[in-house]
Enzyme design. Structure first.
Site, short mmCIF file in Angstrom:
data_model
loop_
_atom_site.label_atom_id
_atom_site.label_comp_id
_atom_site.label_asym_id
_atom_site.label_seq_id
_atom_site.Cartn_x
_atom_site.Cartn_y
_atom_site.Cartn_z
N ASN A 98 31.04 37.84 45.86
CA ASN A 98 31.45 38.86 47.08
C ASN A 98 30.60 38.67 48.21
O ASN A 98 30.13 39.45 48.82
CB ASN A 98 31.28 40.32 46.42
CG ASN A 98 32.55 40.74 45.88
OD1 ASN A 98 33.77 40.47 46.57
ND2 ASN A 98 32.60 41.56 44.64
N TYR A 155 29.84 38.99 38.31
CA TYR A 155 30.60 39.86 39.29
C TYR A 155 29.94 40.69 39.99
O TYR A 155 29.38 41.98 39.59
CB TYR A 155 31.61 40.49 38.24
CG TYR A 155 32.60 41.43 39.15
CD1 TYR A 155 33.17 41.04 40.51
CD2 TYR A 155 33.03 42.57 38.82
CE1 TYR A 155 33.98 41.63 41.18
CE2 TYR A 155 34.02 43.42 39.40
CZ TYR A 155 34.39 42.73 40.70
OH TYR A 155 35.10 43.76 41.35
N ASP A 215 44.47 38.41 43.17
CA ASP A 215 44.01 38.08 44.61
C ASP A 215 42.97 36.86 44.70
O ASP A 215 42.86 36.49 45.59
CB ASP A 215 43.80 39.35 45.27
CG ASP A 215 42.52 40.09 44.69
OD1 ASP A 215 42.20 39.79 43.39
OD2 ASP A 215 42.22 41.31 45.24
N HIS A 216 42.23 36.43 43.55
CA HIS A 216 41.53 35.19 43.66
C HIS A 216 42.30 34.14 42.89
O HIS A 216 43.37 34.49 42.17
CB HIS A 216 40.27 35.54 42.76
CG HIS A 216 39.55 36.76 43.24
ND1 HIS A 216 38.17 36.52 44.18
CD2 HIS A 216 39.53 37.91 43.30
CE1 HIS A 216 37.79 37.56 44.32
NE2 HIS A 216 38.56 38.75 43.95
N ASN A 223 38.15 35.31 39.05
CA ASN A 223 38.30 36.83 38.94
C ASN A 223 39.76 37.11 38.72
O ASN A 223 40.59 36.85 39.51
CB ASN A 223 37.85 37.41 40.23
CG ASN A 223 38.20 39.07 40.38
OD1 ASN A 223 38.85 39.38 39.85
ND2 ASN A 223 37.16 39.55 40.79
N ASP A 247 32.40 35.72 40.95
CA ASP A 247 32.61 36.30 42.30
C ASP A 247 31.54 36.98 42.38
O ASP A 247 31.04 37.95 42.48
CB ASP A 247 33.81 37.33 41.89
CG ASP A 247 34.08 38.03 43.16
OD1 ASP A 247 33.50 37.87 44.22
OD2 ASP A 247 34.99 38.95 43.23
N GLU A 298 35.98 40.82 36.26
CA GLU A 298 37.04 42.05 36.53
C GLU A 298 37.99 41.91 35.52
O GLU A 298 39.06 42.02 35.87
CB GLU A 298 37.51 41.80 37.98
CG GLU A 298 37.84 43.11 38.38
CD GLU A 298 38.14 43.13 40.19
OE1 GLU A 298 38.66 44.39 40.46
OE2 GLU A 298 38.23 42.36 40.66
#
Length: 266
Positions: free
Chosen positions: A157, A114, A256-257, A10, A155, A38
């Site tokens: 989540n 995603y 951030d990933h 991501n 990702d 993303e």
């Protein structure tokens, strides 16, 4: 048989992450198949030339500022398709098409997703997230067989167990850790998928996401495992190892990933 590295990352804006991708994809650790999430750019703005200059083919579907998936690969895919290939939910068609890519390379199917984050438990996006995960399962049922070689990356989540997040007791009502979302992923996996990541990295502290908002989250290893490599039994038995490319998160202007890579004997 040759080894094939299949990765998920991501990037939280593909154009912002080009310096990091330039270093990684120029190294000996560059993957053969890379699933991006993303990407946050329209199709006409996707940096295809950057990947092509590095010897990759690209398939992608995006939208401005949000979502976006891509699969870049050394080999040209035999087939690819975007979206959940169902009737969709009204008003969400564009975003759904920019969240799912199914790509076939010979006898291998790569599913890049995603999954919506969900925002808050009492937000309409949370039950939508649960439905979305169920629709991914139905996509697999329609398009694949559990006896096929299928690898589902992305990702998602969802942090499915206590060791997939720091301080799990504090996160019971989080949209990525609530029992409902963990059960939704388990139901999707019941189609015939195993957790390839955990088969090779079973210990604690193996995370893929470190929140920007938490001070020194990477160095303190305060994180989540929400980026996954899942697969059918026939794909999982070909996986020889999984690694987390933690160094990418430590570079300048990171996502951030970070990337997760599975090495398969294909």
């Amino acid at each position: 048989m040759p080894m094939t590295d299949i990765a998920t990352f991501n990037v939280n804006s593909v154009k912002s992450r080009l310096p990091i991708l330039d270093v990684w994809l120029s190294s000996e650790n560059a993957p053969d198949i890379l699933c991006l999430q993303e990407t946050k750019c329209r199709d006409e703005d996707f940096p295809a030339a950057f990947f092509e200059d590095k010897g990759y083919h690209c398939v992608f579907k995006g939208m401005k500022s949000y979502n976006g998936v891509a699969v870049v690969s050394r080999a040209e895919p035999d087939e690819f398709e975007f979206g959940l290939c169902d009737e969709g939910e009204e008003g969400r068609e564009e975003s759904e098409n920019a969240r799912v890519a199914r790509v076939r390379f010979g006898g291998l199917t790569v599913l890049n997703t995603y999954i919506p984050q969900g925002k808050e438990i009492d937000n309409p996006d949370y039950p939508y997230k649960l439905r979305f995960i169920g629709r991914v399962k139905r996509l697999l049922e329609r398009k694949c067989s559990s006896s096929d070689r299928v690898v589902w990356l992305g990702d998602l989540n969802v942090a499915p167990t206590d060791i997939d997040v720091t301080n799990p007791k504090n996160k019971k009502d989080h949209v990525c850790f609530h029992e409902d979302v963990k059960e939704a992923l388990a139901r999707a996996m019941s189609w015939g998928l195993v957790d390839i990541f955990r088969e090779h990295l079973p210990g604690e502290g193996q995370y893929t996401f470190w929140d920007y908002r938490v001070k020194d989250s990477l160095s303190r290893n305060i994180g989540w495992r929400i980026d996954h490599i899942l697969g059918t039994e026939s794909a999982a038995e070909l996986c020889k190892g999984v690694r987390v490319e933690r160094g990418l998160r430590a570079m300048d202007r990171p996502s951030d990933h970070t990337a997760v890579v599975g090495t398969f004997e294909l």
